[in-house]
Design a protein around this motif. Sequence first.
Motif, mmCIF file in Angstrom:
data_model
loop_
_atom_site.group_PDB
_atom_site.id
_atom_site.type_symbol
_atom_site.label_atom_id
_atom_site.label_comp_id
_atom_site.label_asym_id
_atom_site.label_seq_id
_atom_site.Cartn_x
_atom_site.Cartn_y
_atom_site.Cartn_z
ATOM 1 N N ALA A 48 19.583 13.269 52.710
ATOM 2 C CA ALA A 48 19.463 13.348 51.251
ATOM 3 C C ALA A 48 20.759 13.024 50.530
ATOM 4 N N ASP A 49 21.891 13.043 51.239
ATOM 5 C CA ASP A 49 23.161 12.730 50.593
ATOM 6 C C ASP A 49 23.775 11.415 51.090
ATOM 7 N N ASP A 50 22.974 10.604 51.784
ATOM 8 C CA ASP A 50 23.437 9.285 52.235
ATOM 9 C C ASP A 50 23.046 8.265 51.169
ATOM 10 N N PHE A 51 23.864 8.163 50.129
ATOM 11 C CA PHE A 51 23.494 7.394 48.952
ATOM 12 C C PHE A 51 23.315 5.907 49.231
ATOM 13 N N GLU A 52 24.132 5.346 50.062
ATOM 14 C CA GLU A 52 24.014 3.913 50.359
ATOM 15 C C GLU A 52 22.709 3.612 51.082
ATOM 16 N N ALA A 53 22.342 4.473 52.046
ATOM 17 C CA ALA A 53 21.084 4.284 52.768
ATOM 18 C C ALA A 53 19.892 4.488 51.837
ATOM 19 N N ILE A 54 20.024 5.438 50.908
ATOM 20 C CA ILE A 54 18.960 5.678 49.929
ATOM 21 C C ILE A 54 18.800 4.450 49.034
ATOM 22 N N LYS A 55 19.918 3.881 48.588
ATOM 23 C CA LYS A 55 19.860 2.674 47.757
ATOM 24 C C LYS A 55 19.132 1.551 48.481
ATOM 25 N N VAL A 58 15.402 2.328 48.582
ATOM 26 C CA VAL A 58 14.793 2.258 47.251
ATOM 27 C C VAL A 58 14.550 0.812 46.835
ATOM 28 N N VAL A 59 15.548 -0.026 47.033
ATOM 29 C CA VAL A 59 15.434 -1.428 46.647
ATOM 30 C C VAL A 59 14.415 -2.152 47.523
ATOM 31 N N ILE A 63 10.837 1.422 44.987
ATOM 32 C CA ILE A 63 10.653 2.793 44.508
ATOM 33 C C ILE A 63 10.784 2.831 42.984
ATOM 34 N N ASN A 64 9.876 3.549 42.330
ATOM 35 C CA ASN A 64 9.852 3.635 40.864
ATOM 36 C C ASN A 64 10.488 4.905 40.312
ATOM 37 N N MET A 65 10.610 5.938 41.168
ATOM 38 C CA MET A 65 11.183 7.210 40.706
ATOM 39 C C MET A 65 11.729 7.973 41.904
ATOM 40 N N VAL A 66 12.809 8.724 41.664
ATOM 41 C CA VAL A 66 13.402 9.565 42.700
ATOM 42 C C VAL A 66 13.444 11.002 42.190
ATOM 43 N N ASN A 84 25.069 4.353 37.622
ATOM 44 C CA ASN A 84 26.205 3.427 37.585
ATOM 45 C C ASN A 84 26.034 2.202 38.475
ATOM 46 N N ASP A 85 24.853 2.053 39.088
ATOM 47 C CA ASP A 85 24.590 0.905 39.954
ATOM 48 C C ASP A 85 23.571 -0.001 39.258
ATOM 49 N N ALA A 86 23.922 -1.250 39.047
ATOM 50 C CA ALA A 86 23.054 -2.173 38.312
ATOM 51 C C ALA A 86 21.685 -2.319 38.959
ATOM 52 N N ALA A 87 21.614 -2.229 40.279
ATOM 53 C CA ALA A 87 20.344 -2.395 40.975
ATOM 54 C C ALA A 87 19.462 -1.158 40.883
ATOM 55 N N LEU A 88 20.038 -0.027 40.470
ATOM 56 C CA LEU A 88 19.302 1.238 40.470
ATOM 57 C C LEU A 88 19.180 1.874 39.089
ATOM 58 N N ALA A 89 19.927 1.379 38.128
ATOM 59 C CA ALA A 89 20.074 2.057 36.835
ATOM 60 C C ALA A 89 18.758 2.297 36.105
ATOM 61 N N ASN A 90 17.750 1.471 36.322
ATOM 62 C CA ASN A 90 16.477 1.623 35.615
ATOM 63 C C ASN A 90 15.481 2.519 36.346
ATOM 64 N N ILE A 91 15.887 3.079 37.466
ATOM 65 C CA ILE A 91 15.000 3.965 38.238
ATOM 66 C C ILE A 91 15.290 5.410 37.840
ATOM 67 N N PRO A 92 14.318 6.127 37.275
ATOM 68 C CA PRO A 92 14.551 7.518 36.863
ATOM 69 C C PRO A 92 14.865 8.407 38.065
ATOM 70 N N VAL A 93 15.882 9.246 37.902
ATOM 71 C CA VAL A 93 16.227 10.256 38.908
ATOM 72 C C VAL A 93 16.000 11.619 38.276
ATOM 73 N N ILE A 94 15.106 12.399 38.870
ATOM 74 C CA ILE A 94 14.784 13.721 38.326
ATOM 75 C C ILE A 94 15.774 14.723 38.898
ATOM 76 N N GLY A 95 16.742 15.072 38.079
ATOM 77 C CA GLY A 95 17.807 15.979 38.487
ATOM 78 C C GLY A 95 18.997 15.787 37.565
ATOM 79 N N PRO A 96 19.887 16.768 37.468
ATOM 80 C CA PRO A 96 21.029 16.669 36.560
ATOM 81 C C PRO A 96 22.122 15.759 37.086
#
Length: 285
Positions: A48-55, A58-59, A63-66, A84-96
């Motif tokens: 859950a904290d491997d952001f690069e693998a998640i990216k 998702v791409v 994926i439409n929502m996280v 802050n990532d152009a490839a991910l910025a339009n994907i809603p992330v539910i969390g603060p």
Amino acid sequence: MKLLLLGSGGREHALAWKIAQSPKIEKLYIAPGNAGTREVGENVAIKADDFEAIKEFVVANGINMVVVGPEDPLVKGVYDFFKNDAALANIPVIGPSKAGAVLEGSKEFAKGFMQRHHIPTAGYKSITSANLEEGLAFLETLQAPYVLKADGLCAGKGVLILPTLEEAKKELKEMLGGMFGNASATVVIEEFLSGIECSVFVLTDGKNYKILPEAKDYKRIGGGTSNIQPAMEKGEFDLYPEYTSSGWILVLGHKAGEVSDDKMLAKLQEEYEEKQEEARELLGE
């Protein structure tokens, strides 16, 4: 909609179970998930904290929502990573955001926040190895039992409740010595509060909000013989009839009597009762 849920605990099982029931869901993935989430979606072997693998996932999978379940990736900034990532910025992330998640990631920060904004909270003092003597002196001003909390995240297990002053002083030194790793480099000594506890969860976009069902945290492993406060390992919640019958509810740390806006209070009470009814229907009562 294709949705990715991050996490692997009982919380994520409950979220996955409910999310999977939505007619809007085309595909539900859970990373990394568990045996329960496998029954309602597809587990993915990504931390859950491997952001690069998640990216990458998702791409590749559109994926439409996280939805983020655990605190750790939020504290580490998964929301900000997407924003802050152009490839991910339009994907809603539910969390603060990372800044918002500090409320959960640091008990010292949370206590200071509550004091600054006049939210009722127990008396406390933050202690490090540098001011250990202050901590020992502060313990002597309190009445038993004594509450010690690791400042950082400990998967829900960084809290000790000690019956004697001698034990409290001993455990404070051990916590500062690395009992919970870096998470207890700072320890919050807190006044003990006795009574019924509940958590009220609220979803918000900064302007609108939705109150979710409340939950109760069950304490003290071992029939009261253990000092360790456990994380909630099972998906349980209570209807808390005593709160509404006594004329008050908890809303973000406030008693209803302290909410100045009567219309807001009435709305909160109405939504609270609606959630109680939904819970009863879910339980078949």
